[in-house]
Design a protein around this motif. Structure first.
Motif, short mmCIF file in Angstrom:
data_model
loop_
_atom_site.label_atom_id
_atom_site.label_comp_id
_atom_site.label_asym_id
_atom_site.label_seq_id
_atom_site.Cartn_x
_atom_site.Cartn_y
_atom_site.Cartn_z
N THR A 156 -25.22 -6.76 4.92
CA THR A 156 -24.33 -7.50 5.90
C THR A 156 -24.02 -9.02 5.32
O THR A 156 -23.27 -9.56 5.91
N GLY A 157 -24.72 -9.36 4.18
CA GLY A 157 -24.73 -10.75 3.63
C GLY A 157 -25.51 -11.48 4.65
O GLY A 157 -26.28 -11.28 5.65
N LYS A 202 -22.81 -11.25 -0.77
CA LYS A 202 -22.13 -11.53 0.60
C LYS A 202 -23.23 -12.66 1.05
O LYS A 202 -23.14 -12.97 2.54
N ILE A 203 -23.76 -13.54 0.46
CA ILE A 203 -24.71 -14.28 0.95
C ILE A 203 -24.34 -15.83 0.63
O ILE A 203 -24.00 -16.09 -0.65
N THR A 215 -29.30 -24.99 -4.23
CA THR A 215 -28.15 -24.62 -3.51
C THR A 215 -27.12 -24.29 -4.32
O THR A 215 -26.43 -23.31 -3.87
N GLN A 216 -26.77 -24.91 -5.35
CA GLN A 216 -25.51 -24.61 -6.01
C GLN A 216 -25.81 -23.14 -6.96
O GLN A 216 -25.07 -22.15 -7.04
N ALA A 217 -27.11 -23.13 -7.34
CA ALA A 217 -27.19 -22.28 -8.45
C ALA A 217 -27.54 -20.91 -7.32
O ALA A 217 -27.02 -19.75 -7.80
N ALA A 218 -28.02 -20.88 -6.48
CA ALA A 218 -28.47 -19.75 -5.37
C ALA A 218 -27.11 -19.41 -4.94
O ALA A 218 -26.61 -17.92 -4.90
N ALA A 219 -26.04 -20.19 -4.86
CA ALA A 219 -24.70 -19.71 -4.32
C ALA A 219 -24.05 -18.82 -5.39
O ALA A 219 -23.22 -17.93 -4.86
N GLN A 220 -24.17 -19.19 -6.41
CA GLN A 220 -23.57 -18.59 -7.57
C GLN A 220 -24.11 -16.94 -7.73
O GLN A 220 -23.58 -15.96 -7.83
N GLU A 221 -25.62 -17.32 -7.61
CA GLU A 221 -26.44 -15.67 -7.74
C GLU A 221 -26.28 -14.80 -6.78
O GLU A 221 -26.12 -13.69 -7.02
N TYR A 222 -25.86 -15.32 -5.43
CA TYR A 222 -26.13 -14.49 -4.26
C TYR A 222 -24.71 -14.00 -3.90
O TYR A 222 -24.49 -13.42 -2.83
N ALA A 223 -23.52 -14.55 -4.27
CA ALA A 223 -22.17 -14.51 -3.90
C ALA A 223 -21.97 -12.98 -3.77
O ALA A 223 -21.30 -12.57 -2.97
N LYS A 224 -22.43 -12.20 -4.84
CA LYS A 224 -22.14 -10.75 -4.94
C LYS A 224 -22.59 -9.93 -3.84
O LYS A 224 -22.19 -8.92 -3.26
#
Ligand code: NAI
Ligand code: BUO
Length: 258
Positions: free
Chosen positions: A132-133, A176-177, A165-174
């Motif tokens: 569910t993200g 839904k996080i 924060t920036q890198a995690a955002a890119q890795e987990y976008a798929k």
């Protein structure tokens, strides 16, 4: 009726973390608070219980990956999910660069940086399982955008939090996080009492003088309360911020402008 969402907050026993907990409870979240200070954690948890708020707690050290995993497990056992995970716990260190000691610098990075990474990992693992993200929210600082004199090591840890924060955002976008961070300015908590005391030692200031001096640079003319931070984190934890990720946003009354 939809299921109550769960917010996990590290360093939730006092200061900004407690302020975040109060606001997120008002927003309708069940809470899981963790802190390494068992006494303050228990007292805070009791305050929430007295108000009939759904709450669980875990005494742990964010710099230990196994504690972060156990914290997530506590949330799942009590409430079935982790929807918001806030890496709030952090420590400061006041010292001119000449006086930075290896052990102190290591501890600073262990808690502020490694602790945040272990929190992100533990939260993301659970959020991916849920499908569910979720929202991971990190404590950065104005010092993560503009390094502060006498707080060089601390500032460096907050620059690192911004990078994760920036890198995690890119890795987990798929998955839904979303991953974002709040960057407070000068908040009157125990942390600033200790920074002020440290500045007394190194700069020959009177007690309270450093806090006052830093406060003079705030455009809105007052220092910050945990509630000011919580008003913004409430947005980050809500669906209103669904289209925001990878950002470390200043909420500082107007100190650092970029
Ligand atoms: N107070 C301020 O002016 C600002 C604070 N921040 C950040 O906000 C966050 C919260 O700060 P404050 O509430 O002011 O600090 P605080 O010192 O008042 O509270 C921090 C809480 O974290 C807990 N904690 C510390 N190390 C821990 C560890 N290894 N494991 C688990 N818990 C631990 C402490 O026991 C304490 O209850 C920190 O990350 C800080 O860097 C950012 C900008 C400004
Ligand atoms: C402690 C801290 O992050 C500041 C900006 O004062």
């Amino acid at each position: 009726m939809s299921k109550q969402k769960t917010a996990v907050i590290t360093g939730g026993g006092q200061g900004i973390g407690k302020g975040l907990a109060k606001r997120l409870a008002k927003d309708g979240f069940a809470l899981v608070l963790s802190d390494m200070n068992e006494e303050v954690l228990n007292a805070t948890v009791q305050e929430f219980k007295d108000q009939n708020i759904n709450i669980a707690s875990y005494v742990g050290d964010v710099s230990k990956p196994e504690d972060q995993k156990a914290l997530v497990q506590t949330a799942v056992e009590h409430f079935g999910s982790v929807d918001v995970f806030i890496n709030n716990a952090g420590i400061e260190q006041v010292a001119p660069i000449d006086n930075i000691e290896p052990e102190a610098l290591e501890l600073l990075f262990q808690i502020n940086v490694f602790g945040t990474v272990y929190g992100i990992q533990a939260a993301a693992e659970q959020m991916k399982k849920q499908e569910t993200g979720g929202k991971i929210i990190n404590a950065c600082s104005i010092a993560g955008h503009q390094a502060m004199s006498m707080l060089a090591g601390y500032s460096a840890t907050k620059f690192a939090v911004r990078a994760f924060t920036q890198a995690a955002a890119q890795e987990y976008a798929k998955d839904k996080i979303t991953v974002n961070a709040y960057c407070p300015g000068i908040v009157g908590t125990g942390m600033w009492d200790r920074i002020d005391a440290g500045m007394v030692d190194y700069m020959g200031l009177e007690k309270g003088e450093a806090f006052k001096k830093f406060a003079e640079d705030i455009a809105l003319g007052r220092t910050q309360e945990p509630e000011d931070v919580a008003n913004f984190v409430s947005y980050l934890a809500s669906s209103d911020s669904d289209y925001m990720t990878g950002q470390s946003i200043m909420i500082d009354g107007g100190i650092v402008f970029n």
